[in-house]
Motif scaffolding. Structure first.
Motif, PDB file in Angstrom:
ATOM      1  N   LEU A 363       0.666  20.864 -79.641  1.00 28.23           N
ATOM      2  CA  LEU A 363      -0.084  20.366 -80.790  1.00 28.23           C
ATOM      3  C   LEU A 363      -0.101  18.839 -80.826  1.00 28.23           C
ATOM      4  O   LEU A 363       0.810  18.174 -80.316  1.00 28.23           O
ATOM      5  CB  LEU A 363       0.523  20.893 -82.083  1.00 28.23           C
ATOM      6  CG  LEU A 363       0.351  22.398 -82.354  1.00 28.23           C
ATOM      7  CD1 LEU A 363       1.105  22.788 -83.622  1.00 28.23           C
ATOM      8  CD2 LEU A 363      -1.121  22.763 -82.476  1.00 28.23           C
ATOM      9  N   GLU A 364      -1.130  18.291 -81.445  1.00 31.71           N
ATOM     10  CA  GLU A 364      -1.248  16.845 -81.606  1.00 31.71           C
ATOM     11  C   GLU A 364      -1.011  16.482 -83.063  1.00 31.71           C
ATOM     12  O   GLU A 364      -1.471  17.174 -83.980  1.00 31.71           O
ATOM     13  CB  GLU A 364      -2.631  16.359 -81.166  1.00 31.71           C
ATOM     14  CG  GLU A 364      -2.897  16.537 -79.676  1.00 31.71           C
ATOM     15  CD  GLU A 364      -4.250  15.980 -79.269  1.00 31.71           C
ATOM     16  OE1 GLU A 364      -5.001  15.531 -80.171  1.00 31.71           O
ATOM     17  OE2 GLU A 364      -4.560  15.993 -78.068  1.00 31.71           O
ATOM     18  N   PHE A 365      -0.295  15.376 -83.262  1.00 36.23           N
ATOM     19  CA  PHE A 365       0.009  14.904 -84.602  1.00 36.23           C
ATOM     20  C   PHE A 365      -0.211  13.398 -84.674  1.00 36.23           C
ATOM     21  O   PHE A 365      -0.041  12.683 -83.676  1.00 36.23           O
ATOM     22  CB  PHE A 365       1.471  15.209 -84.959  1.00 36.23           C
ATOM     23  CG  PHE A 365       1.790  16.673 -85.021  1.00 36.23           C
ATOM     24  CD1 PHE A 365       1.527  17.395 -86.170  1.00 36.23           C
ATOM     25  CD2 PHE A 365       2.341  17.328 -83.922  1.00 36.23           C
ATOM     26  CE1 PHE A 365       1.825  18.759 -86.230  1.00 36.23           C
ATOM     27  CE2 PHE A 365       2.635  18.669 -83.971  1.00 36.23           C
ATOM     28  CZ  PHE A 365       2.370  19.392 -85.127  1.00 36.23           C
ATOM     29  N   PRO A 366      -0.566  12.882 -85.854  1.00 35.91           N
ATOM     30  CA  PRO A 366      -0.685  11.425 -86.003  1.00 35.91           C
ATOM     31  C   PRO A 366       0.685  10.759 -86.001  1.00 35.91           C
ATOM     32  O   PRO A 366       1.701  11.410 -86.261  1.00 35.91           O
ATOM     33  CB  PRO A 366      -1.371  11.277 -87.367  1.00 35.91           C
ATOM     34  CG  PRO A 366      -0.967  12.501 -88.134  1.00 35.91           C
ATOM     35  CD  PRO A 366      -0.900  13.604 -87.108  1.00 35.91           C
ATOM     36  N   THR A 367       0.716   9.465 -85.679  1.00 39.28           N
ATOM     37  CA  THR A 367       1.971   8.717 -85.751  1.00 39.28           C
ATOM     38  C   THR A 367       2.397   8.588 -87.210  1.00 39.28           C
ATOM     39  O   THR A 367       1.596   8.744 -88.134  1.00 39.28           O
ATOM     40  CB  THR A 367       1.795   7.312 -85.156  1.00 39.28           C
ATOM     41  OG1 THR A 367       0.697   6.654 -85.832  1.00 39.28           O
ATOM     42  CG2 THR A 367       1.506   7.383 -83.670  1.00 39.28           C
ATOM     43  N   VAL A 368       3.675   8.298 -87.425  1.00 40.89           N
ATOM     44  CA  VAL A 368       4.181   8.115 -88.781  1.00 40.89           C
ATOM     45  C   VAL A 368       4.152   6.622 -89.094  1.00 40.89           C
ATOM     46  O   VAL A 368       4.579   5.801 -88.286  1.00 40.89           O
ATOM     47  CB  VAL A 368       5.608   8.702 -88.932  1.00 40.89           C
ATOM     48  CG1 VAL A 368       6.580   8.071 -87.961  1.00 40.89           C
ATOM     49  CG2 VAL A 368       6.102   8.556 -90.361  1.00 40.89           C
ATOM     50  N   HIS A 369       3.623   6.261 -90.242  1.00 46.16           N
ATOM     51  CA  HIS A 369       3.415   4.863 -90.602  1.00 46.16           C
ATOM     52  C   HIS A 369       4.696   4.208 -91.126  1.00 46.16           C
ATOM     53  O   HIS A 369       5.478   4.825 -91.852  1.00 46.16           O
ATOM     54  CB  HIS A 369       2.326   4.754 -91.677  1.00 46.16           C
ATOM     55  CG  HIS A 369       0.960   5.084 -91.168  1.00 46.16           C
ATOM     56  ND1 HIS A 369      -0.120   5.326 -91.997  1.00 46.16           N
ATOM     57  CD2 HIS A 369       0.489   5.220 -89.892  1.00 46.16           C
ATOM     58  CE1 HIS A 369      -1.194   5.580 -91.264  1.00 46.16           C
ATOM     59  NE2 HIS A 369      -0.845   5.530 -89.994  1.00 46.16           N
ATOM     60  N   ASN A 370       4.876   2.944 -90.764  1.00 45.20           N
ATOM     61  CA  ASN A 370       5.930   2.135 -91.376  1.00 45.20           C
ATOM     62  C   ASN A 370       5.417   0.731 -91.584  1.00 45.20           C
ATOM     63  O   ASN A 370       4.467   0.288 -90.928  1.00 45.20           O
ATOM     64  CB  ASN A 370       7.213   2.142 -90.535  1.00 45.20           C
ATOM     65  CG  ASN A 370       7.060   1.389 -89.242  1.00 45.20           C
ATOM     66  OD1 ASN A 370       6.199   1.710 -88.414  1.00 45.20           O
ATOM     67  ND2 ASN A 370       7.884   0.382 -89.030  1.00 45.20           N
TER      68      ASN A 370
END
Length: 547
Positions: A363-370
């Motif tokens: 599966l593909e997921f977006p990066t987590v923002h910081n």
């Protein structure tokens, strides 16, 4: 054994082999006790020390007196004594009443009780066991059996349970009755006279030095005490640095003994003793230290105070109340109850092999923002991330949609995100450390198992899915559900796929492997994946996300 001899239950401690025995008072925590010479035969050398008993009024008595006629006048008295027996250059201490509190335990062997008990009891005669489970949280448990049982009947997980105390019946060649042991103390019942203590003490030393426990209890060495003093000093310095940095990621605080929580009213620490906290958490202690640097000596001198409902105070070493996990190269060390433990290298190799069998999700997921906000580092909350991922990848959002089940103690989520291909995705920040990640793996296992076994849970889950889209209840059929149709996906925020498994805290690896083995045996597919952090420009509502 002669039935004419008196029967007595004794609690014994054995001095370390390199401790000078010339001055018995050095084995005491204080030199203000009364002492008595022994009047027995010349072969018996030692001395008795007794603490003056103090009378205290029960704290509940004034309250009772306000509601009765006349006046209630009661007092409690506790007695403490230690008998030292010198034998073959060692000291065996026998404690009576609250005598343990009189000992300087740094001068006694910390594994004497446990090892001696395992060498002297029958493996199939266990009556109770105390274990410390290194899991998503440090848990101490005492389990008692109705009848004598083998160790397998107590549900011990040899991969993450540290045996702390055990009670059972002695082997045929052991001249004692019921025996038990844990950390420093070995307890046993025996028909003996006072003069027999010299031979009894010699026997205890002999039992401790044996290795027969490895025949039935070899697994206790999977996680073993570290005996290298130089290495322990190095690890202590690592611990000091972590506390100085106020880093609680792999650090926790716990009562150093099994306590009756319904009788506990609160806790305090050396630097904030006047403030009694209702809960015991590491952040409270770290906050009490202020901004000044802490030395190792100061850390070891700090105390944890535990108060019962009568406000009677029990004092414990703060150092012995800490739990700390530290990974160095291919070794893992943990500190618990004042002792450093080293994980067996063969056990580490076996764990890594099992870990390698767990596939990475496709599966593909977006990066987590910081981002940075008011000079503080911020990172996207799991809730915000789940909402964004559901929108970007067309996943179904089930985060915080709790469902009650008759088989769980509290309501649970089916998953955080779900795909049309029946992939159940559970999400957790890496920054949550070992506790958070272990919770992630347990959460995925419990939710999948309940989905298959509990029809009422499936009925409620279908209602949640229909609330998202009318036809989504087909993803969880009410009848004829098959585990082989589902994939449990563990998503770790803050790591990438190439390192997501290897970078896990040690005991989180154990929990992942356990979840993988249990779920795949039930027919589920299990995968793991990670997503990296991506720095962004802060939005106007960024202060609402977690640090």
């Amino acid at each position: 054994m002669s039935i004419e001899k008196p029967y007595i239950t004794l609690k014994a401690f054995l001095s370390k082999p390199d401790i000078d025995c010339d001055d018995l008072e050095t084995f005491l925590s204080s030199r203000t006790y009364q002492n008595f010479e022994l009047s027995s035969n010349e072969s018996l050398s030692g001395r008795l020390y007794v603490k003056n008993a103090e009378e205290k009024q029960p704290t509940w008595m004034p309250f009772i007196n306000t509601g009765i006629t006349g006046s209630l006048n009661l007092s409690n008295k506790s007695n403490s004594a230690v008998l030292f027996i010198e034998v073959d250059g060692r000291v065996v201490a026998y404690t009576f009443g609250y005598g343990r509190s009189m000992l300087d335990l740094d001068r006694f062997l910390p594994d004497f009780g446990m090892k001696t008990a395992l060498n002297t009891l029958r493996h199939d005669s266990l009556k109770s066991v105390d274990i410390f489970t290194v899991d998503r949280s440090a848990v101490q448990k005492r389990t008692q059996a109705v009848r004598s049982s083998s160790v397998g009947d107590f549900g011990i997980d040899v991969s993450k349970d540290i045996l702390r105390a055990v009670t059972g019946n002695p082997k045929e060649n052991i001249p004692f009755q019921s025996v038990s042991g844990g950390d420093y103390v070995y307890s046993f019942g025996a028909y003996i006279e006072f003069d027999d203590l010299i031979e009894t003490s010699r026997s205890l030393i002999s039992y401790y030095t044996q290795e027969s426990y490895k025949d039935q209890f070899s697994w206790v060495d999977n996680i073993r005490r570290l005996k290298n003093d130089t290495k322990k000093s190095e690890l202590d310095e690592v611990l000091r640095g972590v506390i100085d940095a106020k880093d609680a990621t792999n650090l926790a605080i716990t009562a150093p003994e099994v306590v009756s929580w319904d009788k506990i009213s609160g806790f305090s620490f050396t630097r904030s003793k006047s403030t009694i906290y209702p809960t015991l958490i590491i952040e409270t202690y770290l906050k009490s230290l202020g901004d000044n640097s802490i030395t190792l000596s100061t850390l070891k001198n700090h105390k944890l105070f535990i108060y019962d409902t009568d406000l009677n105070e029990r004092c414990h070493s703060l150092y012995k109340s800490l739990y700390f996990e530290y990974v160095e190269a291919n070794k893992t060390f943990i500190l618990f109850s004042g002792d450093w433990f080293e994980i067996d290298n063969d056990f580490v190799v076996q764990l890594d092999r099992a870990l390698a069998q767990i596939p990475i999700s496709d599966l593909e997921f977006p990066t987590v923002h910081n981002w940075t906000h008011e000079d503080r580092e911020k990172i996207e909350t799991e809730g915000d991330y789940n909402e964004r991922a559901a929108t970007l990848k067309s996943y179904h959002l089930l985060d915080k949609k709790l469902i009650k089940s008759r088989t769980t103690t509290s309501a649970i989520e089916l998953c955080d995100l779900m795909t049309d291909n029946k992939q159940l995705i559970h999400v957790k920040h890496k920054k949550g450390g070992s506790a958070g990640l272990s919770h992630l793996f347990a959460q995925g296992y419990v939710a999948a198992e309940v989905t298959i076994s509990d029809k009422e849970f499936r009925k409620k889950a279908r209602a949640k899915l229909r609330g998202i889209r009318a036809d989504l209840d087909s993803l969880i059929p009410l009848n004829g559900i098959k585990s082989s149709d589902y994939e449990v996906v563990y998503l770790v925020l803050g790591d990438n796929n190439s390192t997501v498994k290897s970078a896990l805290p040690f005991f989180s690896k154990i929990n992942l492997v356990k979840a993988f083995e249990n779920l795949t045996q039930k027919g589920f597919t299990v995968t793991i994946c990670g997503v990296e952090k991506e720095r962004i420009e802060p939005s106007t509502d960024s202060d609402e996300s977690e640090a």
